[in-house]
Structures are given as structure tokens and as C-alpha cells.
Write a protein that holds these residues in place. Structure first.
Motif, short mmCIF file in Angstrom:
data_model
loop_
_atom_site.label_atom_id
_atom_site.label_comp_id
_atom_site.label_asym_id
_atom_site.label_seq_id
_atom_site.Cartn_x
_atom_site.Cartn_y
_atom_site.Cartn_z
N ILE A 83 0.81 -1.21 0.00
CA ILE A 83 0.00 0.00 0.00
C ILE A 83 0.85 1.27 0.00
O ILE A 83 0.48 2.27 -0.62
N GLU A 84 2.00 1.21 0.66
CA GLU A 84 2.78 2.43 0.86
C GLU A 84 4.07 2.46 0.04
O GLU A 84 4.29 3.41 -0.71
N LEU A 85 4.92 1.44 0.18
CA LEU A 85 6.25 1.52 -0.42
C LEU A 85 6.25 1.33 -1.93
O LEU A 85 6.79 2.17 -2.67
N GLY A 106 14.23 4.65 -4.79
CA GLY A 106 15.03 3.43 -4.81
C GLY A 106 15.26 2.87 -3.42
O GLY A 106 15.21 1.66 -3.20
N LEU A 107 15.50 3.77 -2.45
CA LEU A 107 15.69 3.34 -1.07
C LEU A 107 14.42 2.69 -0.52
O LEU A 107 14.48 1.66 0.16
N LEU A 108 13.27 3.27 -0.84
CA LEU A 108 12.00 2.69 -0.40
C LEU A 108 11.77 1.32 -1.05
O LEU A 108 11.29 0.38 -0.40
N ALA A 109 12.12 1.19 -2.33
CA ALA A 109 11.96 -0.09 -3.03
C ALA A 109 12.87 -1.15 -2.43
O ALA A 109 12.48 -2.32 -2.29
N PHE A 110 14.09 -0.76 -2.07
CA PHE A 110 15.04 -1.69 -1.48
C PHE A 110 14.51 -2.24 -0.15
O PHE A 110 14.53 -3.45 0.09
N ASP A 124 10.17 3.77 8.07
CA ASP A 124 9.35 4.81 8.69
C ASP A 124 10.18 6.07 8.93
O ASP A 124 9.73 7.19 8.66
N GLY A 125 11.38 5.87 9.44
CA GLY A 125 12.26 7.00 9.72
C GLY A 125 12.64 7.76 8.46
O GLY A 125 12.67 9.00 8.47
N VAL A 126 12.91 7.04 7.37
CA VAL A 126 13.26 7.69 6.11
C VAL A 126 12.11 8.59 5.66
O VAL A 126 12.32 9.76 5.26
N THR A 164 -3.96 -0.27 5.95
CA THR A 164 -4.59 0.41 4.82
C THR A 164 -5.49 1.54 5.30
O THR A 164 -5.49 2.66 4.74
N LEU A 165 -6.25 1.27 6.37
CA LEU A 165 -7.11 2.29 6.95
C LEU A 165 -6.30 3.48 7.45
O LEU A 165 -6.65 4.64 7.20
#
Length: 243
Positions: free
Chosen positions: A53-55, A194-198, A115-117, A236-237
Motif C-alpha cells: 500500500i505504501e512503499l 530506490g531506497l523505499l523499493a530496497f 518509517d524513519g526515512v 490500509t485504513l
């Protein structure tokens, strides 16, 4: 108006405290195998929702999208090395029986890092965005912290070690904020995405290979599948209404 780095760190303490609170709840109450199974399924559902949902939806906004998908695959490959590290730690703290617990700990730490990123990067845009991102993570971090410490408790890890592990969850999120605030801001979007995908690749591997298998080792709860879907729905909510 962008926030200072110190303010970003303070914002990130909110999800860190949520995770620690979940761990302290696990310390306070006796956890049956069925309750642990439910908690792990709930945590797995949350982690899968973080990825789905997020990354990943955010990461594929990159141009070109195939590049972040390669990085996503690299995250999965990296998780193999992460698994080797957790096995090494497990061999020093009780052998193979504790490997799953350390794998879950590693997965939650990676989740907190991501989360921190996001909090760090969001804080460079505005205080309100950083606060919104921090508050949005708290409800999801509580059950993750609970499931992690409950698993260590079930494995017989000493209480002092469990408390230290619970408190140590602040480290990856503070590291993530530092990366998000200082290293990601001002750089091309492909770096952040890219960092989120990793991290998404690591989290997906941990959820499927560590958390879910661990949830089936004991006396599995009848509503385990509902807890899995419920964890996904919960995040998701949160993402829809607080993201």
C-alpha cells in the motif's frame, strides 16, 4: 515550513515509543501459543500492507519504474544476507530455535528504518507532514512490537535481553530519520524511491520467509487468517485516513 533535524528526531520517537509500548505489553501478560499466532499474523498483515500500500506504489512513480523494481529485487537478495546474520546471532543465543525470532526482529527494524526515512524526508517539507507521517505509523508499530517481544518471550530469551531489544527499536528509526533528512533531501527522486523499493524487497521477504512460518510453529489460532487480513486492513485504513 521545514522542520529542524532535532524536531524530526522527536517526531520519529512517536512510532519508536509505539513499538516499545507493544513490547512492554507482551512483557506484562502471559502469551499463549494461539495469542502469539494471532499477533504474528497481524504483524505479517501490517508488513505486507506497508509493502503493497505504501512503499511499492510510491516507488514505482520513479522514472524509469523498471529501475526501482531492480532495486526491489536487490532488497530481496539482500535479505538472504540478513538471514545469514540472524542465523549467526541465533546460534549464539539458543540455536536454530531462535532464528525465527531474530528474523522477525530484523524485519521490524527494517520497517522502522523505512518509517524513519519517510518521516525525515517529510519533515524537510513541512512540520505538519512530518507529524502526520509519524502519527500514522504508531498504530501499526504497537502490534509489531508486541509480536516481536512475545516471540522472544516464547523462545525463553531472558527478560533483561528482551527489554533491551525492545528499547533498541529506537535505533533503526533514528537512523532512518538521519538518512531521510540529510542524505535524501535535495537529491533526485530516484534516490529516495530506490531506497523505499530496497526496503520493500527486504520486508516482503521477511514477512513471507520469517514472520508467517514462525506463526505456524505453535498452536495456531483458528482466526489466524482473519488476523492476517485484519493487519493488512488496519494499515490500509491508517494509510488512507492519516497518510
Amino acid at each position: 515550513m521545514a522542520t529542524t533535524y532535532l524536531t524530526a528526531l522527536l517526531l520519529s520517537s512517536l512510532p519508536a515509543l509505539g513499538n516499545t509500548f507493544g513490547g512492554l505489553v507482551a512483557e506484562r501478560f502471559e502469551i499463549s501459543e494461539k495469542a502469539l499466532s494471532l499477533a504474528l499474523h497481524l504483524a505479517a498483515g501490517i508488513v505486507l500492507a506497508v509493502v503493497g500500500i505504501e512503499l511499492i506504489p510510491t516507488a514505482i512513480e520513479a522514472d524509469p519504474p523498471w529501475l526501482v523494481l531492480i532495486v526491489f529485487l536487490a532488497g530481496g537478495v539482500f535479505s538472504i544476507g540478513l538471514d545469514r546474520v540472524t542465523d549467526l546471532i541465533a546460534s549464539r543465543t539458543g540455536g536454530e530455535a531462535n532464528a525465527g525470532a531474530w528474523g522477525i526482529y530484523a524485519g521490524v527494524a527494517v520497517d522502522l528504518f523505512s518509517d524513519g526515512v519517510m518521516i525525515g524526508a517529510g519533515s524537510t517539507i513541512s512540520l505538519s507532514l512530518g507529524l502526520l507521517l509519524a502519527l500514522g505509523q504508531v498504530p501499526a508499530d504497537v502490534p509489531e512490537g508486541f509480536a516481536t517481544i512475545a516471540t522472544f518471550k516464547a523462545k525463553g530469551i531472558p527478560r533483561r535481553t528482551r527489554v533491551l531489544l525492545s528499547l533498541s527499536f529506537a535505533l533503526p528509526i533514528f537512523l532512518g530519520v538521519t538518512v531521510g533528512y540529510w542524505l535524501v533531501r535535495g537529491r533526485p527522486a530516484i534516490v529516495k524511491l530506490g531506497l523505499l523499493a530496497f526496503t520493500a524487497g527486504i520486508l516482503l521477504s521477511v514477512a513471507v520467509e520469517e514472520i508467517i512460518p514462525e506463526s505456524h510453529k505453535g498452536d495456531e489460532a483458528r482466526l489466524a487468517a482473519v488476523a492476517l487480513v485484519g493487519g493488512f486492513a488496519l494499515f490500509t485504513l491508517i494509510s488512507v485516513y492519516l497518510g
